[in-house]
Design an enzyme around this catalytic site. Structure first.
Site, short mmCIF file in Angstrom:
data_model
loop_
_atom_site.label_atom_id
_atom_site.label_comp_id
_atom_site.label_asym_id
_atom_site.label_seq_id
_atom_site.Cartn_x
_atom_site.Cartn_y
_atom_site.Cartn_z
N PHE A 147 38.68 -8.52 -21.37
CA PHE A 147 39.22 -9.62 -20.15
C PHE A 147 38.51 -10.27 -19.42
O PHE A 147 37.78 -10.10 -18.94
CB PHE A 147 40.14 -7.27 -19.38
CG PHE A 147 40.95 -7.46 -18.04
CD1 PHE A 147 41.28 -9.20 -18.08
CD2 PHE A 147 41.43 -7.33 -16.98
CE1 PHE A 147 43.44 -8.81 -17.47
CE2 PHE A 147 42.22 -7.40 -16.07
CZ PHE A 147 43.34 -8.06 -16.26
N THR A 157 31.83 -8.53 -24.65
CA THR A 157 30.58 -8.61 -23.90
C THR A 157 28.79 -7.49 -24.18
O THR A 157 30.02 -6.54 -24.21
CB THR A 157 30.36 -9.51 -23.01
OG1 THR A 157 31.12 -8.09 -21.82
CG2 THR A 157 30.59 -10.49 -22.15
N GLY A 158 28.44 -7.63 -24.66
CA GLY A 158 27.46 -5.80 -23.70
C GLY A 158 27.46 -5.51 -25.24
O GLY A 158 27.83 -5.65 -27.16
N PHE A 159 27.92 -3.84 -25.00
CA PHE A 159 27.74 -3.26 -26.32
C PHE A 159 28.67 -3.41 -27.45
O PHE A 159 29.21 -3.23 -28.73
CB PHE A 159 27.83 -1.71 -26.13
CG PHE A 159 26.23 -1.32 -25.51
CD1 PHE A 159 25.58 -1.11 -26.71
CD2 PHE A 159 26.17 -1.09 -24.55
CE1 PHE A 159 24.10 -0.57 -26.15
CE2 PHE A 159 24.72 -0.66 -23.87
CZ PHE A 159 24.29 -0.84 -24.84
N TYR A 214 22.68 7.79 -11.07
CA TYR A 214 23.66 7.64 -12.23
C TYR A 214 24.27 8.99 -12.42
O TYR A 214 25.47 9.37 -12.75
CB TYR A 214 22.37 6.77 -13.65
CG TYR A 214 24.21 6.09 -14.15
CD1 TYR A 214 23.94 4.94 -14.63
CD2 TYR A 214 24.64 7.22 -15.82
CE1 TYR A 214 25.13 4.67 -15.88
CE2 TYR A 214 24.74 7.02 -16.41
CZ TYR A 214 25.62 5.51 -16.68
OH TYR A 214 26.28 5.24 -17.36
N GLY A 256 36.97 -3.87 -25.63
CA GLY A 256 35.51 -3.98 -24.71
C GLY A 256 35.07 -4.72 -25.56
O GLY A 256 33.27 -4.80 -25.63
N ALA A 257 35.60 -6.20 -25.99
CA ALA A 257 34.88 -6.48 -27.52
C ALA A 257 33.63 -8.05 -27.37
O ALA A 257 33.54 -8.28 -28.22
CB ALA A 257 36.10 -6.87 -28.29
N LEU A 298 20.38 -1.12 -20.63
CA LEU A 298 19.98 -3.06 -21.04
C LEU A 298 20.32 -3.54 -20.33
O LEU A 298 21.54 -3.03 -19.96
CB LEU A 298 20.71 -3.13 -22.36
CG LEU A 298 20.03 -2.46 -23.64
CD1 LEU A 298 21.04 -3.01 -24.58
CD2 LEU A 298 18.53 -3.10 -23.72
P1 NAI Z 1 29.93 -5.28 -20.41
O1 NAI Z 1 30.60 -5.38 -18.93
O2 NAI Z 1 28.82 -6.44 -21.29
O3 NAI Z 1 31.79 -4.84 -21.54
C1 NAI Z 1 32.53 -4.52 -20.60
C2 NAI Z 1 33.62 -4.91 -21.79
O4 NAI Z 1 35.01 -4.53 -21.06
C3 NAI Z 1 33.83 -6.94 -21.35
O5 NAI Z 1 34.00 -6.63 -23.36
C4 NAI Z 1 34.77 -6.38 -20.81
O6 NAI Z 1 35.83 -7.62 -21.03
C5 NAI Z 1 35.74 -5.25 -20.83
N1 NAI Z 1 36.84 -4.79 -20.44
C6 NAI Z 1 36.60 -5.17 -18.88
N2 NAI Z 1 37.58 -4.48 -18.50
C7 NAI Z 1 38.95 -4.37 -19.19
C8 NAI Z 1 39.79 -3.96 -19.22
N3 NAI Z 1 40.27 -3.57 -17.92
N4 NAI Z 1 40.62 -4.30 -20.17
C9 NAI Z 1 40.28 -5.15 -21.04
N5 NAI Z 1 38.50 -5.33 -21.41
C10 NAI Z 1 38.32 -5.03 -20.50
O7 NAI Z 1 29.38 -3.60 -20.20
P2 NAI Z 1 28.47 -2.76 -21.55
O8 NAI Z 1 27.18 -2.11 -20.74
O9 NAI Z 1 28.52 -3.41 -22.47
O10 NAI Z 1 29.28 -0.78 -21.59
C11 NAI Z 1 29.69 -0.96 -22.19
C12 NAI Z 1 30.48 0.97 -21.78
O11 NAI Z 1 28.89 0.48 -22.44
C13 NAI Z 1 29.90 0.85 -21.10
O12 NAI Z 1 31.19 2.21 -20.68
C14 NAI Z 1 29.13 1.62 -20.37
O13 NAI Z 1 28.98 2.94 -19.32
C15 NAI Z 1 28.15 1.78 -21.88
N6 NAI Z 1 27.02 1.98 -21.64
C16 NAI Z 1 25.86 1.13 -21.14
C17 NAI Z 1 24.61 0.88 -20.99
C18 NAI Z 1 23.74 -0.39 -20.12
O14 NAI Z 1 22.83 -0.09 -19.74
N7 NAI Z 1 24.23 -1.51 -20.05
C19 NAI Z 1 23.79 2.14 -21.25
C20 NAI Z 1 25.21 2.88 -21.75
C21 NAI Z 1 26.32 2.85 -22.07
#
Ligand code: NAI
Length: 390
Positions: A67, A44-46, A228, A41-42, A266
């Site tokens: 993805f 976007t985001g975290f 949530y 999951g590299a 975030l």
């Molecule tokens: P995001 O949507 O920015 O990133 C998701 C990543 O997963 C992307 O790199 C995407 O390409 C990848 N991805 C999604 N489906 C895929 C698949 N089938 N195969 C391969 N890659 C796939 O999400 P975000 O917000 O960075 O979330 C990451 C984690 O952090 C999640 O577990 C989320 O619950 C957690 N989190 C998020 C918070 C927020 O406020 N955004 C707060 C605390 C935790």
């Protein structure tokens, strides 16, 4: 824009987003962290922030799994594609190994492909960041496609929400889920796939001694609890957090350990899709900015790595074994103000009470828009390649 999705993205703007994050990490100095890192999951985001922090904070070799949609003539790629292209070209310039796999991380095929790449190029890895956020997962063994839902459990939930495009604050009622919804959400966002990844990596003998894996979770305040932490997604996070212990058991022979880090709320593509959360985030941002406590993904992850994961001391955890980097969000003084603002927030008062502009600008930034220094009138090619794509 369609709903909470932006239909295009800007290659140069996404590059700028990555460059800003790299600059931030470099400005904070080096971290004695892992040297060979896999981020699932590299793009976007975290997850992207974790890859950037590893590479530019610790000079790590990184493999990124994501993805994303590739560009086509006349059609832009998804932002994570451009982010990864920019990351890889910067990593290469800095002399760092970086390769990527674009495909479904839930599949056995992508796991095998990743393992082959580790074996061929890195031998063994020290850190695995698990940062997937997805609405759907096709189970690799049963073939069943599970869809996650964001619903309360037991009773319907009514509260305020904001459409951050229009600024309109309204009441929303979300009907409770059924048992199947819970099972499906746990199947998508719970810990099963994380454990499958770790099982596969252990079996292939590609983990170094003392290897660590970290997955991300969220708790949040009482305000958002029904939808949530006590809703369907909360059940999935409970499962993810419990899985850390199962994985730690399995890593004992290599003295490895699995952790969950609880991060701050975030603006990301994932969180914009959850009702009620955008209103909470806009009030939270206003409050944390006023107190000088605001952080984005890169600040959160840089602090996680430098002040929690790699300090030469034992990793501090809460009574449930979780790393807490949401400590500033959850501070009593912060939460008391947000709760008060929540009662006052209306369409008319929100621009003043909340940081709606900050929300909107972070949202646009996710897609590469709204950056100063980018000439959005200039023609740019949508056809950008990721150098190390396998
Ligand atoms: P995001 O949507 O920015 O990133 C998701 C990543 O997963 C992307 O790199 C995407 O390409 C990848 N991805 C999604 N489906 C895929 C698949 N089938 N195969 C391969 N890659 C796939 O999400 P975000 O917000 O960075 O979330 C990451 C984690 O952090 C999640 O577990 C989320 O619950 C957690 N989190 C998020 C918070 C927020 O406020 N955004 C707060 C605390 C935790």
């Amino acid at each position: 824009m369609r709903g909470f999705i932006c239909l295009t993205s800007h290659p140069k703007g996404c590059e700028k987003n990555v460059l800003n994050q790299i600059d931030y990490v470099k400005s904070k100095g080096s971290i004695e962290g892992a040297k060979k890192v896999l981020v699932i999951g590299a793009s976007t985001g975290f997850g992207l922030a974790s890859r950037i922090t590893s590479a530019f904070g610790s000079n790590a070799a990184t493999i990124g799994v994501f993805f994303e949609k590739a560009p086509q003539e006349g059609k832009t790629a998804s932002p994570g594609w451009y982010n990864s292209a920019a990351f890889e070209s910067q990593a290469k310039k800095a002399g760092l190994y970086a390769k990527s796999i674009n495909g479904d991380a839930f599949s056995t095929e992508v796991k095998n492909k990743t393992i082959e790449l580790i074996k061929a190029d890195l031998g063994k890895i020290d850190l695995i960041i698990y940062s997937l956020a997805s609405p759907v997962r096709t189970h690799p063994v049963t073939g069943v496609t599970h869809r996650s839902v964001l619903k309360p459990i037991g009773q319907s939930f009514t509260n305020k929400t904001v459409d951050f495009h229009t600024g309109i604050v309204s009441n929303i009622t979300i009907e409770p889920c059924n048992e199947e919804d819970i099972a499906n959400t746990v199947a998508v966002m719970g810990g099963e796939d994380w454990e499958m990844w770790m099982d596969a990596l252990v079996k292939a003998d590609v983990l170094s001694e003392n290897a660590m894996t970290v997955a991300y979770s969220y708790i949040g305040p009482q305000l958002t609890e029904a939808v949530y932490r006590k809703g369907t997604i909360g059940r999935a996070k409970d499962h993810l957090e419990a899985t850390a212990f199962t994985i730690s058991e399995k890593l004992k022979s290599i003295k490895g350990k699995a952790y969950v880090s609880v991060n701050k709320a975030l603006v990301t593509q994932a969180s914009s899709a959850i009702p009620v959360i955008p209103l909470y985030i806009s009030l939270l941002y206003k409050t944390m900015k006023a107190k000088g406590l605001h952080e984005g993904c890169i600040e959160q992850i840089q602090r996680l790595f430098s002040e929690r994961l790699y300090t030469k001391q034992a990793i501090p955890t809460d009574d449930k074994g979780r790393i807490r980097i949401d400590d500033w969000e959850m501070r009593d003084d912060v939460q008391a103000i947000v709760a008060e603002l929540w009662t006052q927030a209306t369409t008319e008062s929100l621009p003043e009470l909340g940081d709606l502009n900050g929300y909107k600008s972070d949202f646009l930034n996710l897609f590469g828009f709204g950056f100063t220094g980018i000439n959005y009138l200039e023609d740019v090619s949508e056809l950008v390649e990721i150098e190390g794509l396998q």
